[in-house]
Design an enzyme around this catalytic site. Structure first.
Site, PDB file in Angstrom:
ATOM      1  N   GLU A  30      94.393 201.650  26.141  1.00  0.00           N
ATOM      2  CA  GLU A  30      95.097 200.393  26.386  1.00  0.00           C
ATOM      3  C   GLU A  30      94.377 199.463  27.352  1.00  0.00           C
ATOM      4  OE1 GLU A  30      97.178 199.658  24.397  1.00  0.00           O
ATOM      5  OE2 GLU A  30      98.042 201.512  23.641  1.00  0.00           O
ATOM      6  N   HIS A  64      93.527 192.703  20.366  1.00  0.00           N
ATOM      7  CA  HIS A  64      93.850 193.953  21.068  1.00  0.00           C
ATOM      8  C   HIS A  64      93.937 195.114  20.078  1.00  0.00           C
ATOM      9  CE1 HIS A  64      96.046 196.217  24.352  1.00  0.00           C
ATOM     10  NE2 HIS A  64      96.424 196.902  23.280  1.00  0.00           N
ATOM     11  N   GLU A  65      94.706 194.931  19.014  1.00  0.00           N
ATOM     12  CA  GLU A  65      94.919 196.027  18.077  1.00  0.00           C
ATOM     13  C   GLU A  65      93.648 196.370  17.296  1.00  0.00           C
ATOM     14  OE1 GLU A  65      97.554 197.631  18.509  1.00  0.00           O
ATOM     15  OE2 GLU A  65      98.548 196.104  19.709  1.00  0.00           O
ATOM     16  N   GLU A  69     103.468 206.411  17.755  1.00  0.00           N
ATOM     17  CA  GLU A  69     103.026 206.540  19.149  1.00  0.00           C
ATOM     18  C   GLU A  69     104.223 206.406  20.081  1.00  0.00           C
ATOM     19  OE1 GLU A  69      99.235 205.058  21.782  1.00  0.00           O
ATOM     20  OE2 GLU A  69     100.425 203.521  20.788  1.00  0.00           O
ATOM     21  N   HIS A 119      91.422 198.558  19.251  1.00  0.00           N
ATOM     22  CA  HIS A 119      91.853 199.954  19.181  1.00  0.00           C
ATOM     23  C   HIS A 119      91.253 200.695  17.993  1.00  0.00           C
ATOM     24  CE1 HIS A 119      94.658 200.487  22.403  1.00  0.00           C
ATOM     25  NE2 HIS A 119      95.508 199.572  21.998  1.00  0.00           N
ATOM     26  N   ALA A 135     103.198 195.575  18.737  1.00  0.00           N
ATOM     27  CA  ALA A 135     102.249 195.878  17.669  1.00  0.00           C
ATOM     28  C   ALA A 135     101.680 197.275  17.909  1.00  0.00           C
ATOM     29  CB  ALA A 135     101.123 194.844  17.625  1.00  0.00           C
ATOM     30  N   MET A 136     101.148 197.884  16.842  1.00  0.00           N
ATOM     31  CA  MET A 136     100.647 199.258  16.920  1.00  0.00           C
ATOM     32  C   MET A 136      99.397 199.399  16.074  1.00  0.00           C
ATOM     33  SD  MET A 136     100.751 202.314  17.943  1.00  0.00           S
ATOM     34  CE  MET A 136      99.677 203.640  17.381  1.00  0.00           C
ATOM     35  N   GLU A 137      98.386 200.084  16.644  1.00  0.00           N
ATOM     36  CA  GLU A 137      97.033 200.092  16.103  1.00  0.00           C
ATOM     37  C   GLU A 137      96.769 201.128  15.030  1.00  0.00           C
ATOM     38  OE1 GLU A 137      96.844 202.678  19.950  1.00  0.00           O
ATOM     39  OE2 GLU A 137      97.874 200.859  19.280  1.00  0.00           O
ATOM     40  N   ASN A 138      97.752 201.503  14.218  1.00  0.00           N
ATOM     41  CA  ASN A 138      97.517 202.492  13.161  1.00  0.00           C
ATOM     42  C   ASN A 138      96.193 202.197  12.458  1.00  0.00           C
ATOM     43  OD1 ASN A 138     100.419 203.380  13.426  1.00  0.00           O
ATOM     44  ND2 ASN A 138     100.711 201.299  12.651  1.00  0.00           N
TER      45      ASN A 138
END
Length: 883
Positions: free
Chosen positions: A359, A336-337, A165, A340, A301-304
């Site tokens: 977001e 949060h993640e 992203e 998502h 952090a990233m919501e893969n």
């Protein structure tokens, strides 16, 4: 800046496969024609079959891809996204398997980040498979497929992770790398034998190839956007548990798995909560959270989907250095993640214009869920700090609407800001308060069911909420998301008759840099309350409104602080609130203080009114109130930089306010102590240290010197070291540097390098800058070190970074560069810095991607104005209150 509070595998696989193909709505031609794209619309992908072989030592990758696609209209070319790739053995065959293979000519456009396959004759509409071999690069910053090197007690290690992203899947897979081009993915990775490979879906097979490598195949993914694909490879270990039929896991470097236990437990609680709230069960068979050493200037952090990526500093809890604040952040980020996984992954915005749908909602959902599942943390007050973060950007001319127009990759990267996250969250909080929590949830559930596996725009959500609530949500939502800025309600009147107080409300607009601006108009939902009385609700339309509030005491407009607006009270109303301040609910105390601070610094009321409220705050007020005050006093102190005499006067006042509160809290935790008090303790140590309180500084130094015999408790270690590092001399700095070099735990090592960058001595700050450009701190720490220096030395850090731009660029993830340099200058008090920023942008930033530069310039101009025009009033107030 003010202080702001961030399986049953086989059965489930069958379920996911069937659901993703049957339930996935196809985008309509009308919707596709309205969606921004940088690619031709005549070809769309449906499935990617990809095999990746990374060369971890050489930082290169070899790939094979077979992409199933639909040609929608006759075309001689197929264009997709690709970056830093070379292609070979390209062939196109009909999906039916009948007919000869076509070999196209391949051309790569580096600037457009595309590869075009040109055929001798136009392709007829229909289904095809495009197969190719390709090579690419592995980076050292968090873009695409990247490597992280880290130290362990057993030696140096290297791990691989992906971050796609917003537009970096094209670095690992040739693809239609845009959110509306959803497809399914089957991924195979050939990795060093003995290392673990993790992706979105569970592994279905592993084959030892006999040459030191193992081929790992993963199950097909559900239909999803390219930016959600994930792969990691390394010397990992994994812990798992079950929740609602889903395998929940955490993945860490070997030896650190116990530090992720809280994240694992939290993920179970959050998943169960979300399964209930969304009314649509989590659809994948597993959900991992993968920890990585290092850092990024773009994200934590990233919501893969099914494989969340989180840097260690936001996932692990090391007892030697982690605090209560860290624990709360681990939970909030995980919440949060995981939010998502529905809002963003299951249902995805059509284009980056509506990024806030991902977001803003996840930010709001995490806040709501943290408060519900951990009421002992009392985190509801943190929503005020988040709102302030948004308002800081939203009050200057360079702001933008929540729903914003995005054209380029760089503009998409800049969209990840406080307007998108915190204002989006604040608007949701306000609208939920307006329609009611049950109606809001019903609307969200309907939205999820209607759009699962598809793409949406904001109005898709608003229509479902409005239908569920039976209230005119759409108009209010449009006011707050399609236009920028902050409403300001001027409160007058206050006459009390027959036990009711009547107030008049006039809607204006709050701005920090455009006095006299003609205000925009909003429909503003208002909740007001007299102290101890019942709430009254109204909708201010057309710029005017009235309120009849039961009782004759002071009235809080925006009671409960769910509204996204400033409240400017007439002097009589403010005086009543000040005199009855101790009786207000804690959240309203915080909201009123934040409004008074912002309005005072903008010249709309006396800036010293804030100091009156500080004095009116009881010593035993909610710990978060005093934490916020500590942050505000530190912020005011920074404006006095360069004027020792005036700063000393202000510091005497600030220390006199905070020291008695710290005396109540003390250095040592007490049995049964509330969690917010633990947070306040570290806040006060850091604030009093920054304000030059000799008692705190000397005690921190004493504890630091004695740590070999009396180890610093983890809850205090960072704060104590922070005070010591801030006031370090050369010998102390050298000792900290030696500790950083010797440290083998990445989480602690990274922290020590940041501390080396926090010295207030300019000579030591320069040493930290020089050190940042070496290989010693680690490739992803250098940018953070320079940014930490900028906290106390913004001019020094900015000038240094620009002078060494090529070296610094190599240490900043590409998604961050256009905003990284302006942020270094953000705290400058030198008007000349505005010209330097403009010169930098003119030389290195595309004209349409300069919002971060404009924001920084606006903030510097504001700060210069505060120093010149507001501090004299603060000085005068201090002179009147010497006693």
């Amino acid at each position: 800046m003010r202080r702001t509070l961030v399986t049953a595998v086989a059965l489930a696989l069958a379920g996911v496969s069937g659901l993703s193909s049957a339930a996935a709505p196809q985008p309509t031609p009308a919707r596709m024609s309205q969606t921004t794209t940088q690619l031709p619309r005549n070809v769309v992908p449906t499935h990617y079959d990809v095999a990746i072989t990374p060369d971890i030592a050489k930082l290169t990758l070899a790939g094979k891809a077979v992409i199933s696609l639909e040609v929608l209209e006759a075309t001689p070319t197929i264009t997709l996204n690709a970056l830093d790739m070379a292609f070979s053995n390209v062939a196109l065959t009909p999906a039916s398997g009948k007919g000869r293979a076509l070999t196209p000519r391949v051309s790569v456009d580096t600037a457009a980040q595309t590869a075009t396959f040109t055929f001798a004759a136009p392709l007829a509409p229909g289904a095809y498979r495009l197969a190719m071999d390709y090579t690419g690069r592995i980076g050292t910053q968090a873009n695409g497929l990247f490597a992280i090197d880290y130290d362990t007690a057993a030696g140096r290690r290297r791990a691989l992770f992906t971050q796609f992203e917003n537009s970096d899947a094209r670095r690992m897979i040739p693809s239609w790398d845009e959110p509306a081009h959803k497809a399914t993915f089957t991924l195979t990775a050939t990795v060093p034998t003995g290392q673990m490979a993790v992706s979105n879906m569970p592994a279905t097979s592993k084959k030892d190839l006999g040459n030191g490598t193992t081929r790992v195949a993963f199950a097909p993914s559900p239909k999803m956007s390219t930016y959600l694909l994930f792969l990691s490879v390394g010397d990992f270990e994994r812990a798992t548990t079950q929740a609602d039929g889903v395998e929940i896991g955490v993945v860490t470097q070997r030896g650190a798995i116990d530090q992720a236990r809280f994240a694992l437990e939290s993920s179970v609680d959050v998943l169960r909560e979300y399964n209930d709230y969304f009314g649509t069960p989590y659809p994948l068979p597993k959900l991992d959270n993968v920890a990585s050493p290092g850092a990024s200037q773009f994200f934590s952090a990233m919501e893969n989907w099914g494989a969340i990526f989180t840097f260690e500093h936001t996932l692990l809890l090391d007892p030697s250095i982690s605090t209560q604040s860290d624990k709360q952040r681990v939970f909030a980020v995980a919440a949060h993640e995981i939010a998502h996984q529905w809002f963003g992954d299951l249902v995805t915005m059509s284009w980056w214009d509506d990024l806030w749908l991902n977001e803003g909602f996840a930010t709001w959902m995490a806040s709501r869920t943290t408060q519900k599942l951990h009421p002992e943390w009392n985190t509801q007050l943190e929503a005020i700090g988040a709102r302030e973060s948004a308002m800081a950007l939203d009050s200057v001319a360079s702001t933008h609407p929540v729903v914003q127009h995005v054209e380029t990759v760089e503009q998409a990267s800049q969209a990840f800001d406080s307007i998108t996250y915190e204002k989006g969250s604040a608007v949701i909080r306000m609208l939920e308060g307006y329609v009611g929590g049950e109606a809001w949830r019903d609307g969200v559930r309907s939205y999820m069911k209607q759009h699962a596996y598809g793409n949406t725009v904001s109005d898709d959500l608003w229509r479902e909420i409005q239908s569920a609530a039976g209230k005119p949500v759409l108009d209010i939502a449009h006011d707050f998301t399609l236009q920028p800025g902050i409403p300001m309600l001027r409160v007058a009147g206050g006459r009390c008759e027959d036990g009711r107080t009547t107030l008049t409300l006039t809607q204006d607009e709050f701005t920090r840099d455009r006095p006299g601006k003609t205000p925009l108009r909003w429909r503003v939902p208002v909740i007001a309350q007299g102290v101890g009385g019942q709430q009254v609700r109204t909708l201010v339309e057309g710029g005017q409104g009235t309120l009849d509030v039961p009782g004759c005491g002071p009235v809080v407009v925006n009671a409960g602080q769910s509204g996204y607006y400033r409240t400017l009270y007439a002097p009589a109303q403010f005086a009543a609130l000040r005199d009855g301040f101790a009786k207000l609910d804690a959240i309203d105390q915080l909201g009123v203080m934040n409004d008074v601070w912002a309005l005072g610094m903008a010249g709309l009321q006396a800036p010293s009114d804030y100091l009156d409220l500080v004095q009116a705050t009881p010593r035993d007020a909610d710990p978060q109130i005093w934490g916020d005050i500590a942050g505000a006093l530190r912020s005011l102190d920074a404006y006095y930089r360069g004027n020792a005499a005036r700063q000393a006067t202000f510091r005497r006042f600030a220390i006199a306010q905070l020291a008695p509160v710290f005396a109540r809290v003390g250095w040592e935790a007490k049995p049964g102590e509330a969690d917010p008090t633990k947070v306040l303790r570290t806040d006060l140590i850091e604030a009093l240290g920054a304000l030059g309180d000799r008692t705190v500084i000397e005690e921190a130094r004493r504890r630091y010197a004695a740590q070999d015999s009396i180890p610093l408790p983890g809850e205090l270690r960072r704060s104590v070291l922070g005070v010591v590092a801030r006031h370090a001399d050369a010998a102390t700095w050298d000792r900290l540097h030696a500790a950083a070099k010797a440290e083998k735990t990445p989480l602690v090592k990274d922290e020590l390098y940041m501390l080396l960058s926090s010295a207030q001595d300019a000579t030591l700050a320069q040493r930290a800058l020089d050190l940042a450009l070496t290989d010693e701190p680690g490739a992803t720490n250098s940018a953070g070190m320079i940014r930490t220096v900028a906290g106390l030395h913004p001019d020094l850090a900015f000038d240094f970074a620009v002078a060494h731009r090529e070296q610094v660029d190599a240490k900043v993830d590409s998604t961050s560069r256009s905003r990284y340099y302006p942020r270094l200058a953000n705290n400058s008090l030198d008007p000349a810095m505005i010209g330097k920023l403009q010169a930098y942008a003119d030389a290195y930033v595309a004209p349409g991607s300069r919002r971060a530069t404009e924001n920084a310039a606006a903030n510097i101009a504001y700060r210069v104005g505060v120093k010149k025009e507001r501090l004299p009033a603060i000085d005068a107030w201090l002179a009147r209150h010497k006693g």
